[in-house]
Design a protein around this motif. Structure first.
Motif, short mmCIF file in Angstrom:
data_model
loop_
_atom_site.label_atom_id
_atom_site.label_comp_id
_atom_site.label_asym_id
_atom_site.label_seq_id
_atom_site.Cartn_x
_atom_site.Cartn_y
_atom_site.Cartn_z
N ALA A 44 27.23 23.37 39.07
CA ALA A 44 28.16 23.47 40.20
C ALA A 44 27.58 24.46 41.19
N THR A 45 28.05 24.38 42.43
CA THR A 45 27.66 25.37 43.43
C THR A 45 28.70 26.48 43.42
N PRO A 46 28.27 27.73 43.16
CA PRO A 46 29.25 28.82 43.10
C PRO A 46 30.00 28.94 44.43
N GLU A 47 31.32 29.03 44.33
CA GLU A 47 32.15 29.16 45.54
C GLU A 47 32.81 30.54 45.53
N GLN A 48 32.98 31.08 46.72
CA GLN A 48 33.71 32.32 46.85
C GLN A 48 35.20 31.98 46.76
N ALA A 49 35.95 32.77 46.01
CA ALA A 49 37.39 32.56 45.88
C ALA A 49 38.01 33.87 45.46
N PRO A 50 38.10 34.82 46.40
CA PRO A 50 38.49 36.18 46.03
C PRO A 50 39.76 36.25 45.19
N ALA A 51 39.68 37.00 44.10
CA ALA A 51 40.82 37.20 43.20
C ALA A 51 40.85 38.67 42.80
N ALA A 52 41.88 39.06 42.06
CA ALA A 52 42.08 40.48 41.73
C ALA A 52 40.91 41.05 40.93
N GLY A 53 40.56 40.40 39.83
CA GLY A 53 39.41 40.83 39.04
C GLY A 53 39.49 42.25 38.51
N ALA A 54 40.70 42.69 38.15
CA ALA A 54 40.84 44.04 37.62
C ALA A 54 40.22 44.13 36.24
N VAL A 55 39.50 45.24 35.99
CA VAL A 55 38.86 45.43 34.69
C VAL A 55 39.88 45.95 33.68
N GLU A 56 39.99 45.30 32.54
CA GLU A 56 40.90 45.74 31.48
C GLU A 56 40.08 45.89 30.21
N PRO A 57 40.31 46.96 29.46
CA PRO A 57 39.52 47.12 28.23
C PRO A 57 39.93 46.08 27.18
N LEU A 58 38.92 45.58 26.49
CA LEU A 58 39.15 44.63 25.40
C LEU A 58 38.81 45.35 24.10
N THR A 59 39.75 45.40 23.19
CA THR A 59 39.50 46.08 21.92
C THR A 59 38.90 45.09 20.93
N VAL A 60 37.74 45.46 20.39
CA VAL A 60 37.07 44.58 19.45
C VAL A 60 36.87 45.30 18.12
#
Ligand SMILES: Cc1cc2nc3c(=O)[nH]c(=O)nc-3n(C[C@H](O)[C@H](O)[C@H](O)COP(=O)(O)OP(=O)(O)OC[C@H]3O[C@@H](n4cnc5c(N)ncnc54)[C@H](O)[C@@H]3O)c2cc1C
Ligand SMILES: Nc1ncnc2c1ncn2[C@@H]1O[C@H](COP(=O)(O)O)[C@@H](O)[C@H]1O
Lengths: 320, 261
Positions: free
Chosen positions: A156-172
């Protein structure tokens, strides 16, 4: 809208293009949630958000770099349990496919590998694949569990689509198997400065007809004049003329560029498997019966040592 | 103690033949001759080399497939493997990788193993994920896509060549490995090998021997479904010119016309 987990493939913190393609495909079936493993999530999140990641789940642990595959499966499994996604998308690298496969076993899901397109369907995502050395196109679906799908680069061709994209910690929490296979040492490869083979818009390949390692400069000069990546047939790789990481075909890379230039390549089925879906194909080969000519939009029957340098000069002249 | 090696080999339709789909959208197996997947020959070769380097080792080749798949086992036996296991059952038709891996994992456990060696991918399915799934199911480490492999001191060691780096990797036995076509040419069966293979044991197993329910495998148990398969349209015939001294320039003109330069 349900979450679509997208596994982030990165080199030294730089997000690779196939991940951005995945975000674009993910938006067709749900809301992209990126999973970023290793250092650099905050910086990566900027480009992930720009391409549609609503959230970025991030985990950092030495295990991701020091042990093979399983720590990343543990992390994706944790993300899947937390998000209950409608699908999980992973780039189709050797490692990516294995991460996806083990995740699918744990989730009790089916897996589809090497999709070249993805669309929403009434019963979940429908994946297009190119099979039998690209002579058939199939459409498939995962019928049990959360669909786990790996997608080839350039799908696919990468498209710009601005979103929040907040970083949240993932516990592993790593399982017993996580430290089973250890990386003892790592020697980085030198970059050639040329475009990445699987991501390049133009690929120039050389085969047995190139006749020797030193002659590959003829191929490289043409590639550089076109801003192209360099590919090689297995015969050229097996002869030791060019690195295996540049091999195109069944046991090398699959490329699907706008333009593929085959020089001294016969076009065996296993080679075709890796380049048949290129948009435009041209070839130089001295044998008019070479099977590569069945694929070409334009073919020159002749000696590559005559035609290729002439082409290179002409490209340079026309570009100036 | 003897090093027990199991090599997973697949019987596949010849890639140079005209492969296509059957009506139920599974791979048509009647139209094209079958053979031992070339990529699994590399797995047999590495298993034999590891066995030869060990004091005492036994190499078992394992396949799941139709009756004819026995040919693949014979070839591996004639290369030098000691014995073979063939899982064959009508209920297996249409199995996807989850079904296949379940069957192979159970058969491997039944046979007993210290090391499982696989090819990098099957030449028909080309998924390249079965070895990882086996490791997950068996609960043992995986070191895959190796271009070099050896066993020493209860560990398996190998080299993996990636795009940006080359890695030395290691795991404790028991483990699953897969090897690439960069691992070294596979040997040809010798006449002696071919004769000896005729006397080597081939064990046949059905699903009931493995305690697997028919509903878990085959088309019934598959977790994926192919809904459409279409032959790729032939590329329209291109222009082919003979180089009379201007071939490179003519090609440049075509590329300019197509807006590549
Ligand atoms: C399991 C398996 C996996 C494989 N995977 C791959 C793969 O990933 N990639 C791959 O490429 N192959 C693969 N192969 C190998 C494949 O079958 C062919 O052997 C290989 O592609 C041939 O490479 P070639 O076209 O360079 O060589 P050849 O088939 O020898 O062709 C060389 C061509 O160069 C032409 N030539 C010679 N001199 C000149 C000249 N001066 N000017 C112009 N033309 C010239 C000749 O006419 C000929 O057509 C695989 C094989 C197997 C069995
Ligand atoms: N039906 C089968 N029988 C035995 N081994 C198999 C079978 N299918 C796959 N394999 C093994 O798994 C490897 C990878 O297969 P795949 O994931 O299908 O590409 C092959 O190279 C074989 O070693």
């Amino acid at each position: 809208m349900g979450a679509v987990l997208v596994y982030v493939d990165q080199v030294d913190g730089a997000v690779r293009k196939p991940t951005l393609e995945l975000l674009t495909l993910a938006r067709r079936i749900g809301e992209p949630v990126a999973v970023h493993l290793g250092p650099g999530a905050e910086v990566a999140a900027l480009v992930l958000a720009e391409h549609g990641a609503a959230r970025v789940l991030a985990a950092e642990a030495p295990e991701f770099a020091e042990y093979l595959v399983v720590p990343k499966v543990d992390a994706l499994e944790a993300a899947a349990k937390a998000m209950n996604p409608v699908a999980v998308l992973v780039p189709s690298s050797g490692e990516g496919k294995e991460i996806a496969a083990r995740l699918a076993v744990r989730l009790g899901s089916g897996i589809i590998t090497d999709a070249v397109d993805l669309e929403a369907g009434v019963d979940g995502p429908v994946a297009t694949q190119s099979v039998f050395a690209a002579s058939f196109t199939t459409k498939s679906r995962v019928t049990k569990g959360t669909p786990v799908i790996t997608v080839k680069p350039n799908s696919a061709t990468p498209e710009q689509a601005p979103a929040a994209g907040a970083v949240e910690p993932l516990t592993v929490a790593f399982g017993d198997a996580a430290r089973g296979a250890r990386v003892v040492s790592r020697s980085p490869r030198e970059s050639t400065g040329r475009p990445e083979l699987t991501e390049a818009a133009i690929v120039v390949s050389g085969g047995r007809g190139v006749g020797g390692a030193e002659n590959f400069s003829v191929i490289e000069r043409l590639a550089d004049s076109l801003g192209a990546a360099v590919g090689a047939s297995r015969a050229a790789v097996d002869a030791g003329w060019y690195p295996h990481s540049n091999q195109v075909g069944q046991t090398g890379k699959t490329v699907s560029p706008q333009l593929y230039v085959a020089c001294g390549v016969s076009g065996a089925i296993q080679h075709r498997a890796g380049m048949q879906t290129s948009k435009t194909i041209v070839a130089v080969n001295k044998d008019p019966e070479a099977p590569i000519f069945d694929l070409v939009d334009y073919g020159v029957v002749g000696d590559l040592f005559e035609a290729v340098p002439q082409l290179t000069e002409e490209v340079k002249t026309r570009k100036n | 103690m003897s090093l027990r090696i199991v090599v997973c080999v697949k019987y596949v339709p010849d890639a140079t033949g005209d492969r296509h789909f059957a009506e139920d959208l599974t791979t048509a197996r009647d139209a094209v001759d079958g053979l031992l997947s070339e990529l699994d020959e590399y797995a047999v070769e590495q298993a034999l080399q590891i066995a030869e380097a060990a004091d005492d080792a036994e190499v078992t080749v394992l396949t799941m497939g139709p009756e004819d798949a026995r040919d693949a086992l014979r070839k591996a036996l004639s290369m030098g493997a000691d014995k073979a296991v063939h899982v064959e059952d009508d209920a297996l038709h249409g199995s996807d990788v989850m079904g296949t891996s379940l069957v192979l994992a159970r058969a491997i456990e039944r046979t007993g193993y210290d090391l499982v060696v696989c090819g990098m991918a099957s030449t028909d399915g080309t998924m390249g994920v079965l070895p990882a799934i086996l490791a997950e199911r068996l609960g043992v480490p995986q070191v895959t896509l190796l271009s070099e492999v050896a066993v020493a001191g209860g560990n398996v060691l190998g080299r993996w060549d990636g795009d940006t780096a080359s890695e030395r990797v290691e795991a404790q036995l028991p483990a699953v490995v897969s090897v690439t076509d960069q691992s070294g040419e596979a040997r040809y069966p010798s006449f002696k090998g071919i004769m000896a293979a005729k006397k080597k044991p081939v064990e046949s197993l059905e699903l009931s021997d493995l305690g697997i329910d028919a509903g878990e495998v085959g088309l019934a148990g598959a977790r994926t479904a192919v809904e459409e398969a279409a032959e790729r349209p032939a590329r329209s015939a291109g222009t082919i010119v003979k180089d009379e001294g201007e071939g490179g320039k003519q090609l440049a003109a075509f590329l300019a016309e197509s807006k590549f330069i």
